[in-house]
Design a protein around this motif. Structure first.
Motif, PDB file in Angstrom:
ATOM      1  N   ASN A  44       9.150   7.772  -8.957  1.00 28.05           N
ATOM      2  CA  ASN A  44       9.538   7.055  -7.793  1.00 28.05           C
ATOM      3  C   ASN A  44       8.671   5.613  -7.505  1.00 28.05           C
ATOM      4  O   ASN A  44       7.680   5.441  -8.450  1.00 28.05           O
ATOM      5  CB  ASN A  44       9.426   7.870  -6.523  1.00 28.05           C
ATOM      6  N   GLY A  45       8.970   5.084  -6.463  1.00 24.82           N
ATOM      7  CA  GLY A  45       8.154   3.598  -6.432  1.00 24.82           C
ATOM      8  C   GLY A  45       6.817   3.902  -6.187  1.00 24.82           C
ATOM      9  O   GLY A  45       5.889   3.037  -6.625  1.00 24.82           O
ATOM     10  N   GLU A  46       6.458   4.946  -5.536  1.00 27.12           N
ATOM     11  CA  GLU A  46       4.948   5.131  -5.331  1.00 27.12           C
ATOM     12  C   GLU A  46       4.312   5.453  -6.617  1.00 27.12           C
ATOM     13  O   GLU A  46       3.097   5.022  -6.881  1.00 27.12           O
ATOM     14  CB  GLU A  46       4.809   6.069  -4.095  1.00 27.12           C
ATOM     15  N   GLU A  47       4.758   6.346  -7.392  1.00 27.90           N
ATOM     16  CA  GLU A  47       4.222   6.625  -8.669  1.00 27.90           C
ATOM     17  C   GLU A  47       4.227   5.342  -9.532  1.00 27.90           C
ATOM     18  O   GLU A  47       3.095   5.101 -10.332  1.00 27.90           O
ATOM     19  CB  GLU A  47       5.036   7.724  -9.209  1.00 27.90           C
TER      20      GLU A  47
ATOM     21  N   LEU B 166       3.892   2.179  -8.217  1.00 33.52           N
ATOM     22  CA  LEU B 166       2.799   1.368  -7.808  1.00 33.52           C
ATOM     23  C   LEU B 166       1.398   2.082  -8.188  1.00 33.52           C
ATOM     24  O   LEU B 166       0.519   1.220  -8.560  1.00 33.52           O
ATOM     25  CB  LEU B 166       2.794   1.430  -6.275  1.00 33.52           C
ATOM     26  N   ARG B 167       1.394   3.124  -8.543  1.00 28.20           N
ATOM     27  CA  ARG B 167      -0.033   3.913  -8.555  1.00 28.20           C
ATOM     28  C   ARG B 167      -0.367   3.524 -10.241  1.00 28.20           C
ATOM     29  O   ARG B 167      -1.508   3.271 -10.705  1.00 28.20           O
ATOM     30  CB  ARG B 167       0.456   5.490  -8.478  1.00 28.20           C
TER      31      ARG B 167
ATOM     32  N   GLN C  36      -1.738   0.259 -10.388  1.00 27.77           N
ATOM     33  CA  GLN C  36      -3.056   0.187  -9.906  1.00 27.77           C
ATOM     34  C   GLN C  36      -3.795   0.683 -10.882  1.00 27.77           C
ATOM     35  O   GLN C  36      -5.032   0.035 -10.828  1.00 27.77           O
ATOM     36  CB  GLN C  36      -3.203   1.116  -8.466  1.00 27.77           C
TER      37      GLN C  36
ATOM     38  N   SER D 123      -7.863  -1.159  -5.958  1.00 31.81           N
ATOM     39  CA  SER D 123      -7.342  -0.568  -4.430  1.00 31.81           C
ATOM     40  C   SER D 123      -6.534  -1.497  -4.104  1.00 31.81           C
ATOM     41  O   SER D 123      -6.258  -2.768  -4.050  1.00 31.81           O
ATOM     42  CB  SER D 123      -8.495  -0.392  -3.691  1.00 31.81           C
ATOM     43  N   LEU D 124      -5.380  -0.849  -3.216  1.00 32.45           N
ATOM     44  CA  LEU D 124      -4.379  -1.688  -2.530  1.00 32.45           C
ATOM     45  C   LEU D 124      -5.201  -2.488  -1.476  1.00 32.45           C
ATOM     46  O   LEU D 124      -4.548  -3.762  -1.322  1.00 32.45           O
ATOM     47  CB  LEU D 124      -3.392  -0.895  -2.063  1.00 32.45           C
TER      48      LEU D 124
END
Ligand SMILES: Cc1cc2nc3c(=O)[nH]c(=O)nc-3n(C[C@H](O)[C@H](O)[C@H](O)COP(=O)(O)O)c2cc1C
Length: 178
Positions: free
Chosen positions: A2-5, A7-8, A11, A164-165
């Motif tokens: 998914n999108g969060e994964e 983005l991770r 990062q 970090s974001l």
């Protein structure tokens, strides 16, 4: 994923310049190359060529392709992928080659392989000539193929910290006007 994964994963991508000496497995190298070739390109021309260098003497030679040590990690790398592109095939060759570079750099990171982008275009080698001429003399790619960049690759010597974001430059985002 998914999108969060995703983005991770972004990062976690960092430039890794110190390698353990362990070999990058062929399966991982193949995934990295496939990721590169999945890159979009202007008018789908794919003007790039990818030169995989695993010969130790050539890697040591290539480590001199930049003044000031900007390519010195190649001497300790397990391999390098040199991205060149035919400028006669497309005027977006540099953008196309860059997307290939980024796809490979990201895939390497996801696979736990350390990698670092080395700028080739418009730079000088230790002999004070153009980096492109220096690299061409070692790898013998044709004159119409221009050097974009080199991805150095190796299994990482140590873990690397993620970005970090909070450190992102949100002030660079402009809405509707600058
Ligand atoms: C276009 C481009 C050129 C780069 N050239 C070099 C280089 O020649 N040598 C090097 O060691 N790192 C190079 N880098 C890596 C950057 O130094 C690195 O991405 C930046 O310092 C941010 O660190 P990070 O990748 O760990 O987030 C380059 C990166 C990009 C995108």
């Amino acid at each position: 994923m998914n999108g969060e994964e995703f983005l991770r994963a972004l990062q976690k991508r960092r430039s890794v310049r110190n390698y353990s000496g362990e070999k990058v497995p062929m399966e991982k190298l193949n995934l990295i190359l496939e990721a590169g070739m999945l890159a979009p390109s202007g008018r789908a021309i794919r003007p790039y060529e990818l030169i995989v260098v695993r010969d130790k003497q050539k890697l040591i030679g290539l480590s001199g392709c930049r003044m000031g040590g900007a390519a010195r990690m190649l001497a300790g790398a397990d391999l390098a992928i040199v991205v060149v592109a035919d400028e006669e095939k497309s005027d977006t060759w540099t953008e196309d080659a860059s997307v290939v570079m980024e796809n490979m750099h990201l895939m390497a990171s996801v696979l736990g392989v350390g990698s670092c982008w080395i700028q080739g275009r418009g730079r000088e080698a230790i002999d004070r000539g153009a980096t492109e001429d220096y690299v061409r003399a070692i790898l013998q790619f044709p004159q119409e193929c221009r050097l974009e960049a080199i991805l150095s690759l190796g299994m990482p010597e140590s873990e690397w910290p993620e970005t970090s974001l909070e450190s992102l430059p949100f002030e660079k985002i402009h809405i509707n006007k600058f």
